[in-house]
Motif scaffolding. Structure first.
Motif, PDB file in Angstrom:
ATOM      1  N   GLN A  25       1.847  -1.374  -2.402  1.00 33.91           N
ATOM      2  CA  GLN A  25       2.028  -0.209  -3.265  1.00 33.91           C
ATOM      3  C   GLN A  25       3.408  -0.160  -3.922  1.00 33.91           C
ATOM      4  N   LEU A  26       4.416  -0.718  -3.261  1.00 33.14           N
ATOM      5  CA  LEU A  26       5.776  -0.653  -3.805  1.00 33.14           C
ATOM      6  C   LEU A  26       6.148  -1.868  -4.653  1.00 33.14           C
ATOM      7  N   ALA A  27       5.268  -2.851  -4.750  1.00 30.83           N
ATOM      8  CA  ALA A  27       5.556  -4.031  -5.578  1.00 30.83           C
ATOM      9  C   ALA A  27       5.889  -3.590  -6.992  1.00 30.83           C
ATOM     10  N   HIS A  56       6.271  14.040   3.527  1.00 33.50           N
ATOM     11  CA  HIS A  56       5.975  13.322   4.766  1.00 33.50           C
ATOM     12  C   HIS A  56       7.084  12.387   5.220  1.00 33.50           C
ATOM     13  N   GLY A  57       8.321  12.626   4.795  1.00 35.49           N
ATOM     14  CA  GLY A  57       9.428  11.791   5.266  1.00 35.49           C
ATOM     15  C   GLY A  57      10.713  12.043   4.500  1.00 35.49           C
ATOM     16  N   THR A  58      11.584  11.047   4.546  1.00 34.89           N
ATOM     17  CA  THR A  58      12.860  11.127   3.832  1.00 34.89           C
ATOM     18  C   THR A  58      13.148   9.801   3.140  1.00 34.89           C
ATOM     19  N   LEU A  59      14.019   9.881   2.143  1.00 32.82           N
ATOM     20  CA  LEU A  59      14.443   8.693   1.419  1.00 32.82           C
ATOM     21  C   LEU A  59      15.956   8.740   1.314  1.00 32.82           C
ATOM     22  N   SER A  60      16.610   7.645   1.718  1.00 31.01           N
ATOM     23  CA  SER A  60      18.073   7.553   1.667  1.00 31.01           C
ATOM     24  C   SER A  60      18.473   6.387   0.771  1.00 31.01           C
ATOM     25  N   ARG A  61      19.511   6.620  -0.003  1.00 36.80           N
ATOM     26  CA  ARG A  61      20.078   5.539  -0.820  1.00 36.80           C
ATOM     27  C   ARG A  61      21.304   5.015  -0.099  1.00 36.80           C
ATOM     28  N   ARG A  62      21.468   3.729  -0.076  1.00 34.25           N
ATOM     29  CA  ARG A  62      22.624   3.123   0.605  1.00 34.25           C
ATOM     30  C   ARG A  62      23.687   2.725  -0.377  1.00 34.25           C
ATOM     31  N   PRO A  94      -2.755   5.547  -5.125  1.00 35.79           N
ATOM     32  CA  PRO A  94      -2.932   5.332  -3.695  1.00 35.79           C
ATOM     33  C   PRO A  94      -3.844   6.320  -2.993  1.00 35.79           C
ATOM     34  N   GLY A  95      -3.719   7.592  -3.243  1.00 41.90           N
ATOM     35  CA  GLY A  95      -4.547   8.570  -2.554  1.00 41.90           C
ATOM     36  C   GLY A  95      -5.993   8.566  -2.985  1.00 41.90           C
ATOM     37  N   GLU A  96      -6.289   7.907  -4.092  1.00 40.76           N
ATOM     38  CA  GLU A  96      -7.624   7.914  -4.662  1.00 40.76           C
ATOM     39  C   GLU A  96      -8.515   6.806  -4.101  1.00 40.76           C
ATOM     40  N   GLY A  97      -7.926   5.703  -3.726  1.00 37.70           N
ATOM     41  CA  GLY A  97      -8.709   4.572  -3.248  1.00 37.70           C
ATOM     42  C   GLY A  97      -9.067   4.691  -1.779  1.00 37.70           C
ATOM     43  N   THR A  98      -9.609   3.621  -1.224  1.00 39.87           N
ATOM     44  CA  THR A  98     -10.015   3.639   0.180  1.00 39.87           C
ATOM     45  C   THR A  98      -9.035   2.886   1.065  1.00 39.87           C
ATOM     46  N   GLY A  99      -7.930   2.393   0.512  1.00 37.71           N
ATOM     47  CA  GLY A  99      -6.977   1.608   1.281  1.00 37.71           C
ATOM     48  C   GLY A  99      -6.187   2.393   2.306  1.00 37.71           C
ATOM     49  N   PHE A 100      -6.264   3.723   2.283  1.00 36.55           N
ATOM     50  CA  PHE A 100      -5.496   4.541   3.217  1.00 36.55           C
ATOM     51  C   PHE A 100      -6.412   5.265   4.194  1.00 36.55           C
ATOM     52  N   TRP A 101      -7.475   4.615   4.619  1.00 40.33           N
ATOM     53  CA  TRP A 101      -8.396   5.188   5.587  1.00 40.33           C
ATOM     54  C   TRP A 101      -7.687   5.562   6.882  1.00 40.33           C
ATOM     55  N   PHE A 102      -6.596   4.878   7.201  1.00 40.85           N
ATOM     56  CA  PHE A 102      -5.888   5.060   8.466  1.00 40.85           C
ATOM     57  C   PHE A 102      -4.928   6.243   8.448  1.00 40.85           C
ATOM     58  N   VAL A 136       0.653   9.421  -0.118  1.00 40.24           N
ATOM     59  CA  VAL A 136       1.508  10.362  -0.845  1.00 40.24           C
ATOM     60  C   VAL A 136       2.975   9.975  -0.653  1.00 40.24           C
ATOM     61  N   PHE A 137       3.342   9.621   0.576  1.00 39.55           N
ATOM     62  CA  PHE A 137       4.707   9.196   0.897  1.00 39.55           C
ATOM     63  C   PHE A 137       5.112   7.980   0.062  1.00 39.55           C
ATOM     64  N   LEU A 138       4.283   6.933   0.067  1.00 38.29           N
ATOM     65  CA  LEU A 138       4.611   5.717  -0.680  1.00 38.29           C
ATOM     66  C   LEU A 138       4.663   5.964  -2.187  1.00 38.29           C
ATOM     67  N   GLU A 139       3.797   6.808  -2.692  1.00 37.58           N
ATOM     68  CA  GLU A 139       3.815   7.114  -4.121  1.00 37.58           C
ATOM     69  C   GLU A 139       5.146   7.762  -4.501  1.00 37.58           C
ATOM     70  N   GLU A 140       5.673   8.633  -3.651  1.00 41.79           N
ATOM     71  CA  GLU A 140       6.962   9.270  -3.937  1.00 41.79           C
ATOM     72  C   GLU A 140       8.109   8.259  -3.834  1.00 41.79           C
TER      73      GLU A 140
END
Length: 143
Positions: free
Chosen positions: A101-103, A137-143, A54-62, A68-72
């Motif tokens: 990215q999460l597919a 860049h965030g948090t992850l919770s398991r339900r 993800p961080g290598e391509g151009t899809g995260f111009w925004f 990095v968040f989605l990869e984690e």
């Protein structure tokens, strides 16, 4: 072009080719040679079927941090999980990139977070929530 193609098909293909030339010319005019070479290399790798991180391509111009968040999130969740991603609603590429990215994980938004086995909150400090862990860049919770 195949023999016997209709005039409208020839016109449509010609128009598509002309538009590609316009796009290529505008890229040549606005991109530095090094950036143009990098993008061409990424395109060739992508067309060959190689996974581009993800961080290598151009899809995260925004928002580069979102990659990095989605990869984690991808690394810490199972392929069959449902993940609620809490991210800015605009631009809508946040939602599209999460789904892509999460597919093959199922991605839902905040309104459907009750269906999720994980909640990934981008740029939200939810470390006080039960089961929440800090990720880049965030948090992850398991339900």
């Amino acid at each position: 072009m195949r023999p016997g193609a209709s005039v409208s098909e020839k016109l449509r293909r010609g128009l598509a080719a002309a538009l590609l030339v316009v796009v290529a010319a505008s890229m040549l005019a606005t991109l530095r040679p090094g950036e143009l070479k990098r993008r061409w290399h990424l395109l060739a790798r992508s067309v060959s079927g190689e996974r581009i991180s993800p961080g290598e391509g151009t899809g995260f111009w925004f928002d580069r941090d979102y990659a990095v968040f989605l990869e984690e999130v991808r690394r810490r969740t199972q392929d069959n999980a449902t993940v609620a991603v809490l991210a800015p609603p605009w631009p809508d590429v946040y939602a599209y990139q999460a789904a892509y990215q999460l597919a093959p994980r199922r991605v839902v938004d905040a309104r459907r977070s009750g269906e999720a086995s994980f909640v990934a909150a981008y740029r939200i400090d939810a470390t006080g929530a039960p089961g929440a862990i800090a990720i880049p860049h965030g948090t992850l919770s398991r339900r």
